[in-house]
Design an enzyme around this catalytic site. Structure first.
Site, mmCIF file in Angstrom:
data_model
loop_
_atom_site.group_PDB
_atom_site.id
_atom_site.type_symbol
_atom_site.label_atom_id
_atom_site.label_comp_id
_atom_site.label_asym_id
_atom_site.label_seq_id
_atom_site.Cartn_x
_atom_site.Cartn_y
_atom_site.Cartn_z
ATOM 1 C CB CYS A 1 -0.924 0.023 1.220
ATOM 2 S SG CYS A 1 -1.892 -1.478 1.426
ATOM 3 C CG HIS B 1 -6.155 1.845 -0.941
ATOM 4 N ND1 HIS B 1 -4.931 2.413 -1.231
ATOM 5 C CD2 HIS B 1 -5.909 0.881 -0.005
ATOM 6 C CE1 HIS B 1 -3.990 1.812 -0.510
ATOM 7 N NE2 HIS B 1 -4.557 0.874 0.234
ATOM 8 C CB CYS C 1 -2.016 0.649 7.598
ATOM 9 S SG CYS C 1 -3.512 0.469 6.596
#
Length: 427
Positions: A88, A382, A412
């Protein structure tokens, strides 16, 4: 230490995955956003020292997508282009890699960012089907092939492996990312209503930010049929608490509370920032929008990966003698509503701060009016490789328009990691 300036940046609209592959490959998105950004600079693309692109799920025909995009942007054969992957935080890792190279003198002017086209994640054959194909490749006669066809079972064709689900499953603890968020919701007693309220607020803030013109970093993209995509298309103006309450839990269907609606969306998108040293700023007469002051990476239990921002941002605060309230604005990536709420809960928890962060007690709480003021990934989406770059870029815009000085972007990371960057605006 050299000062690292952020000169400019741009991102595509984030496009929610619908039913099937989206209109753009990842390299298309990165190229269109990068081209728009470079066209407004006083230097040529070939004047860049390097191009660094984060990507968590490149397609097989986009191997080393950073080099591929650099060439498509007209940087020329001599400008190195390369790819980084930190799940991520791949886009944030690209920025951090650029910082390291500028600090050590290898580069002065770097284009860094991230991209993913998650709607194009492949469907994979099962191991049994792959073995069947492998067996077929070794056969020569028609009789052998006929006998081999008789071994084919319908179930082998009807049970493809969803590549994205494999990518979003931690290979060590065997949990989907959403299941790790369920762990945090249980740990801190976060209710379904709290998650849904957070998700509604994310959509409302994104709509308000759009209407107020606060998303100036977005550049429209155009597909092969001439269709223009100008806005994040997953944001819902009609988001309500009643509507959020309707979807059923997805990751823990019996006991869970996390739904598709209070989670970040599966999305396609790209984001870039242009980084420069003091020497490059002077050479090209650049006008930076801010600077990156510090960065931090942290590790923690993979099954609690959503608390990564707590573990990454806290050391930055300690190094600079700052409290949570001393930061003017925060961008904390909204992987899940529960995960952001859990970060807030962890910072407020005396035991967690003492036992996990080696602090004397609770650190406090980020004021709500300073956190993700224009919404976040629950509403805008995302695209895993791009989000780390998006939050850094958008945070600088938030600081500038509010005449504020200091912000932290934090995220995160699947696998039990967290990343954070302290930035300052140049107002």
């Amino acid at each position: 230490m050299k000062t690292i300036y952020v000169v400019d940046g741009a991102r595509t609209p984030f496009l929610k995955a619908q039913k099937g592959p989206g209109p753009f490959a990842a390299s298309d998105l990165a190229t269109q956003a990068g081209r728009a950004l470079l066209l407004r600079q006083p230097f040529e693309p070939s004047d860049l020292d390097e191009v660094i692109l984060g990507c968590a799920a490149p397609s097989p025909d986009e191997t080393n997508i950073g080099r591929m995009v650099a060439l498509r942007l007209g940087c020329g054969k001599k400008v190195p282009g390369w790819t980084v992957m930190r799940n991520c935080a791949s886009g944030m890792q690209a920025i951090d890699s650029a910082i390291a190279n500028i600090q050590c003198g290898r580069s002065e002017l770097v284009l860094a960012g991230g991209v993913d086209a998650l709607s194009r994640a492949p469907l994979l054959y099962s191991d049994a089907m792959v073995r069947w194909f492998a067996g077929m490749m070794s056969l020569r006669t028609a009789g052998q092939k006929l006998q081999h066809f008789l071994k084919l079972r319908p179930a082998m064709l009807l049970t493809p492996v969803i590549g994205l689900m494999k990518g979003l499953t931690d290979p060590v603890v065997g949990l989907l990312m959403g299941q790790t968020a369920e762990n945090l919701a249980w740990k801190f007693g976060i209710s379904r209503q709290q998650m849904d309220e957070f998700a509604v607020r994310s959509h409302q803030r994104s709509i308000a930010g759009r209407q107020a013109g606060h998303l100036a970093e977005i550049v429209p993209v155009v597909d092969g049929q001439g269709n223009v995509y100008a806005e994040d298309d997953g944001v819902r103006a009609d988001a309500t608490l009643a509507g959020m309450a309707k979807p059923k839990p997805f990751f823990d269907k019996k006991y869970g509370n996390i739904t598709a609606a209070n989670s970040s969306q599966i999305t396609d998108g790209a984001a870039w920032v242009l980084l420069a040293s003091e020497e490059a700023v002077q050479k090209w007469g650049l006008k930076p929008i801010g600077k990156i002051v510090d960065s931090e990476w942290a590790g923690l239990e993979p099954e609690q990966m959503g608390l990564g921002p707590v573990h990454a941002a806290t050391p930055i605060l300690q190094r600079h003698g700052l409290s949570l309230a001393d930061i003017d604005y925060w961008e904390l990536n909204e992987a899940f509503a529960a995960q952001v709420l859990a970060c807030q809960a962890a910072w407020k928890d005396d035991a967690y701060c003492r036992e996990q962060l080696d602090l004397p007690g609770a650190l406090g709480e980020i004021p709500e009016d300073r956190l993700n003021v224009d919404g976040g990934a629950v509403s805008v989406g995302h695209p895993v490789g791009a989000s780390g770059a998006r939050i850094v870029l958008h945070l600088l815009h938030v600081l500038r328009r509010n005449q504020a000085r200091r912000g932290i972007a934090t995220i995160c990371i699947g696998g039990g990691l967290g990343g954070a960057m302290l930035v300052e605006s140049l107002n």
